[in-house]
Design a protein around this motif. Structure first.
Motif, PDB file in Angstrom:
ATOM      1  N   HIS A  49      53.418 -30.383  -0.540  1.00 34.18           N
ATOM      2  CA  HIS A  49      54.522 -30.277  -1.501  1.00 34.18           C
ATOM      3  C   HIS A  49      55.869 -30.544  -0.802  1.00 34.18           C
ATOM      4  O   HIS A  49      56.695 -31.321  -1.310  1.00 34.18           O
ATOM      5  N   LEU A  52      56.088 -34.212   0.118  1.00 35.02           N
ATOM      6  CA  LEU A  52      56.270 -35.046  -1.078  1.00 35.02           C
ATOM      7  C   LEU A  52      57.731 -34.986  -1.543  1.00 35.02           C
ATOM      8  O   LEU A  52      58.328 -36.010  -1.905  1.00 35.02           O
ATOM      9  N   GLN A  53      58.294 -33.783  -1.496  1.00 35.57           N
ATOM     10  CA  GLN A  53      59.697 -33.598  -1.861  1.00 35.57           C
ATOM     11  C   GLN A  53      60.611 -34.447  -0.948  1.00 35.57           C
ATOM     12  O   GLN A  53      61.502 -35.131  -1.435  1.00 35.57           O
ATOM     13  N   TRP A  56      60.401 -38.150  -1.868  1.00 36.75           N
ATOM     14  CA  TRP A  56      61.167 -38.544  -3.056  1.00 36.75           C
ATOM     15  C   TRP A  56      62.668 -38.510  -2.806  1.00 36.75           C
ATOM     16  O   TRP A  56      63.411 -39.327  -3.357  1.00 36.75           O
TER      17      TRP A  56
END
Lengths: 182, 172
Positions: A49, A52-53, A56
């Protein structure tokens, strides 16, 4: 909401008033693919998580400068793979344990998963993958799970197609051997 | 046959012991994770952009302050360099122009002192020159007559005529 092509999303992103909606579309389109790519590499959901943050955020900051000399999804996988490789590298440096202990650590994380079943092939596969060196792991994931052509993989990893073929061959044989023996 | 099928066929030939197509990852994901992720990500990105704008402002303030300090330092440096260059240009370097240096230095000395110095040095120089010249002549003569036998020197001296018209320098 209609699904736009990568090119349409890029064109929308370049219009200031559509910037945010275009970006949300991009997230919706690729979030799961990127999440699973990262998750298979780092195993833990929390780490996946966070990474992934970061991916982005990087995409948001540099999408303006995307030159379109490669496909958008290739570029996204490139950012995600580099983020994971850096993370694994830092983790290895921080850890005072040896490489074998680190591999053991990731395998143990898999075994600690709630529904882990050592008899099931998909779990064996995940454990086997953790025994590969980091970059070989990424090569195997992109080819086996994402079914990415070597030409695209070459752009993701900045490595020649020949080297990638050899690397995949070696990794797949090791995994096959692990599965047959466990 | 599409690209994915081609890849699967190639991979299954290489490693028939692996399942094709690849099975889904068996990991669990929190319920509703993907449906809430875009909104969460957008908020995180907005917060990140806001904090980077803030740090950019601080950075720009620091940048202007540093730019002013750098400009002041350059100005001071130029003034110091110019002053140093001006002072150096008024002094004569003895190695570059010794005559000019001497004339400048001599101008600083009073006429009385120069006069007494010249008188003193004139006497010393003439005395030294005479004695040095004599010493050189004696040495030179010795080296010139070194290889000549005494008999030959005597006969030469006898053949020479003195200032008062007498012939021969020999005492004999």
């Amino acid at each position: 909401m209609s699904v736009h092509s990568d090119q349409e999303i890029l064109n929308l992103f370049r219009i200031p008033e559509h910037r945010e909606s275009a970006f949300t579309q991009l997230i919706n389109k690729y979030q799961e693919k990127l999440y699973w790519h990262i998750r298979r590499l780092v195993v833990s959901h929390e780490d996946a998580h966070d990474l992934l943050q970061n991916v982005w955020i990087r995409v948001w900051k540099s999408l303006d400068r995307f030159r379109e000399d490669s496909q958008l999804y290739t570029w996204l996988y490139r950012i995600a793979s580099n983020e994971c490789l850096n993370f694994l590298e830092q983790k290895k440096k921080k850890s005072t344990a040896s490489l074998d202990e680190e591999v053991g650590g990731l395998s143990e994380k898999i075994r600690a998963e709630e529904h882990f079943d050592a008899a099931r092939l998909e779990w064996k596969l995940q454990v086997a993958i953790q025994h590969l060196p980091e970059k070989q792991r990424v090569v195997f994931m992109l080819r086996y799970y994402e079914e990415m052509p070597y030409q695209e993989m070459s752009r993701v990893l900045d490595t020649s197609e020949g080297a990638l073929k050899a690397s995949y061959h070696h990794a797949a044989k090791k995994i096959e051997e692990f599965i047959l023996n466990h | 046959m599409n690209e994915s099928e081609k890849i699967r066929e190639e991979l299954s030939e290489l490693t028939p012991g692996l399942p094709y197509p690849a099975p889904a990852a068996p990991f669990e994901v929190p319920a509703g994770y993907f449906s809430t992720l875009p909104e969460k990500l957008t908020k995180t990105i907005q917060a990140d952009m806001a904090s980077s704008h803030k740090s950019a402002r601080i950075l720009s303030l620091n940048y202007f302050f540093l730019a002013k300090v750098a400009a002041a330092a350059i100005t001071v440096g130029m003034i110091v360099f110019s002053a140093f260059h001006f002072i150096n240009s008024n002094t004569t370097d003895i190695s570059k122009d010794p005559q000019l240096w001497v004339s400048k230095e001599v101008r600083k000395v009073s006429n009385e002192r120069l006069k007494s110095f010249l008188e003193l040095t004139h006497n010393t120089v003439s005395h030294d020159e005479d004695s040095e010249g004599l010493a050189l002549n004696t040495k030179e003569m010795a080296s010139l007559v070194e290889d000549i036998p005494n008999e030959e020197i005597k006969s030469l001296l006898n053949d020479l005529t003195t200032d008062d018209g007498r012939t021969g320098f020999s005492n004999e």
